[in-house]
Structure formats: C-alpha cells, structure tokens
Scaffold this motif. Structure first.
Motif, PDB file in Angstrom:
ATOM      1  N   SER A   1       5.106  -1.339   2.312  1.00 25.89           N
ATOM      2  CA  SER A   1       3.706  -0.927   2.349  1.00 25.89           C
ATOM      3  C   SER A   1       3.340  -0.171   1.080  1.00 25.89           C
ATOM      4  N   VAL A   2       2.049  -0.041   0.863  1.00 31.15           N
ATOM      5  CA  VAL A   2       1.501   0.831  -0.170  1.00 31.15           C
ATOM      6  C   VAL A   2       0.820   1.984   0.547  1.00 31.15           C
ATOM      7  N   ALA A   3       1.170   3.212   0.171  1.00 29.89           N
ATOM      8  CA  ALA A   3       0.637   4.394   0.828  1.00 29.89           C
ATOM      9  C   ALA A   3       0.076   5.350  -0.219  1.00 29.89           C
ATOM     10  N   GLY A   4      -0.997   6.025   0.136  1.00 27.22           N
ATOM     11  CA  GLY A   4      -1.609   6.974  -0.788  1.00 27.22           C
ATOM     12  C   GLY A   4      -2.160   8.180  -0.071  1.00 27.22           C
ATOM     13  N   PHE A   5      -2.411   9.253  -0.843  1.00 31.05           N
ATOM     14  CA  PHE A   5      -3.035  10.442  -0.278  1.00 31.05           C
ATOM     15  C   PHE A   5      -3.839  11.132  -1.374  1.00 31.05           C
ATOM     16  N   ALA A   6      -4.766  11.950  -0.943  1.00 30.87           N
ATOM     17  CA  ALA A   6      -5.590  12.723  -1.874  1.00 30.87           C
ATOM     18  C   ALA A   6      -5.870  14.090  -1.280  1.00 30.87           C
TER      19      ALA A   6
ATOM     20  N   SER B   1      12.855   5.587   5.940  1.00 33.18           N
ATOM     21  CA  SER B   1      11.918   5.096   4.936  1.00 33.18           C
ATOM     22  C   SER B   1      12.088   5.876   3.646  1.00 33.18           C
ATOM     23  N   ARG B   2      11.679   5.223   2.557  1.00 32.28           N
ATOM     24  CA  ARG B   2      11.774   5.878   1.251  1.00 32.28           C
ATOM     25  C   ARG B   2      10.725   5.302   0.326  1.00 32.28           C
ATOM     26  N   ALA B   3      10.041   6.174  -0.394  1.00 28.60           N
ATOM     27  CA  ALA B   3       9.067   5.738  -1.386  1.00 28.60           C
ATOM     28  C   ALA B   3       9.793   5.299  -2.653  1.00 28.60           C
TER      29      ALA B   3
ATOM     30  N   THR C   1       4.701   2.708  -3.392  1.00 26.36           N
ATOM     31  CA  THR C   1       5.258   1.687  -2.506  1.00 26.36           C
ATOM     32  C   THR C   1       6.326   2.321  -1.621  1.00 26.36           C
ATOM     33  N   VAL C   2       6.302   1.982  -0.339  1.00 28.43           N
ATOM     34  CA  VAL C   2       7.229   2.572   0.624  1.00 28.43           C
ATOM     35  C   VAL C   2       7.989   1.450   1.333  1.00 28.43           C
ATOM     36  N   TYR C   3       9.307   1.619   1.459  1.00 27.53           N
ATOM     37  CA  TYR C   3      10.159   0.673   2.173  1.00 27.53           C
ATOM     38  C   TYR C   3      10.698   1.365   3.424  1.00 27.53           C
TER      39      TYR C   3
END
Length: 222
Positions: free
Chosen positions: A135-140, A176-178, A155-157
């Motif tokens: 997945s692609v994950a983001g935050f702000a 999981s790991r980014a 990117t997170v696996y």
C-alpha cells in the motif's frame, strides 16, 4: 463459496428389447473448464475480504517529533473489496479529534492519514488464511504554527494471518514495515467478535518500536 458442479442424466424410457443410448462422453476440454471453475471459486470461508469498518484509535509515539512525544486520537474508516478469491483492494483514512506534541504548542493541531493498496490472500482452510499487502500511506500534521507542520507518504508492506475461532471470534496477527530507511517493524494483533454473520466488534493493538496504538471499531461484512 465453493460450488459443486452436478451433472444430472435423465434416461429415456425404453420398451421391449430396446436399450438406452449411452451418454455422450464429455470432451477433455469441457472437464478441464469445469475443474478450473470449481477450483477458482475457493473454499466456503468464514473470513471474507469485502467489508466496511469504522473505528476510533488512540496513539502514543515516543519521541516522534524532534524528540518529543506525540499523542493522537483519531476517527476513521476502512473499506475492502474482494475482486477474486485471491485478490483484494482496500482504502482508508482518518482524522484526529485531538493531537498534542509534548513541549510544543499545537493550537488547532490536526492530523490526517490515508492509505490505499492491493493484497493477495490464500485460504488454507475455511477458518484460516494468510495475506500479503502493498500500500501507499501518508499523513499530514497541520497546526496554527506553520513551523511544526509536516507531511509525508511512503510504501508499506505487510503480511499476516486471520483465523476464525470458536464460532464467533476472528483473530489476526501481522507484521508491516514502511519502505523508508530505518522504518520501524510494526507488530499488530487483533480480536473481533461476530455479533452476527455480517457485523462484528473488535479491538486492535499496534506496536512500533517506540509507542503503540489501541483501536476499537465495528466491521460490516458484505
């Protein structure tokens, strides 16, 4: 759901010395197509991958922002859709109801996060399956003080197992790991109680190297 392919043959009534006409044998290609169709449907699993989930989480990250602890309370949702018996897609996100950074003023502080990805899953038994996701994950982080604003994505696996136990509980565990250098390996365990076949209530504990997250929520299966 595993569908059995049943062939029903009806013989015409015969009189006297007449004998029934033998059934015409199926071509090998027909048998092959039937076997492929039956195997592609997968087992009758108690762990579907099409659902909608809404929840609340409380997160503490030790020394996350310039050595200061970050505490966040969020509400969010996740949607998952099973495209085939072995492939699913998912998307989700959340918004904080409160966000504090130790020793830093964050009046009007707000954190948003989002993620979207694709996964593969394999049914080992109807009650047990494993999965792997990308997945692609983001935050702000946004606040009245622009100096502390920050935004990022990666990117997170992840991979893990889901198990349906005791006719009511769905248990899960994953890692999981980014992709970012020095990213934490995150451990997660979960337990969800099925009130009905379509509705469950659960809790998730998420543990990076420094900090943790506890989440509660409801999940509707379709």
């Amino acid at each position: 759901m595993l569908t059995s392919l049943i062939t029903i043959s009806v013989a015409a009534l015969a009189t006297g010395h007449e004998t029934p006409i033998p059934a015409r044998p199926k071509a090998p290609s027909v048998n092959l197509m039937q076997e492929t169709l039956a195997s592609s449907l997968g087992p009758d699993s108690r762990i579907p991958y099409t659902y909608l989930e809404l929840g609340y989480s409380s997160t503490t990250l030790d020394g996350y922002y310039e050595g200061n602890d970050v505490e966040v309370e969020m509400q969010g949702g996740v949607g998952s859709l099973e495209l085939t018996p072995y492939i699913h897609i998912f998307v989700g996100g959340g918004r904080s109801s409160s966000a504090t950074v130790q020793n830093v003023s964050v009046q009007g502080g707000q954190i948003d996060n989002w993620f979207a990805g694709i996964g593969i899953h394999q049914y080992i038994t109807p009650e047990l399956n494993g999965f792997f996701r990308v997945s692609v994950a983001g935050f702000a982080l946004q606040a009245d003080n622009p100096a502390i604003n920050i935004a990022s994505h990666d990117t997170v696996y992840s991979g893990g197992v889901r198990y349906f136990a005791w006719e009511a509980w769905e248990l899960g565990a994953s890692l999981s790991r980014a992709e970012a250098p020095n990213a934490d390996l995150v451990y997660e365990v979960s337990a969800l109680y099925r009130l009905t076949e379509s509705l469950g209530l659960g809790v998730i504990y998420n543990k990076p190297d420094e900090g943790d997250t506890v989440s509660i929520g409801a999940r509707w299966y379709f």
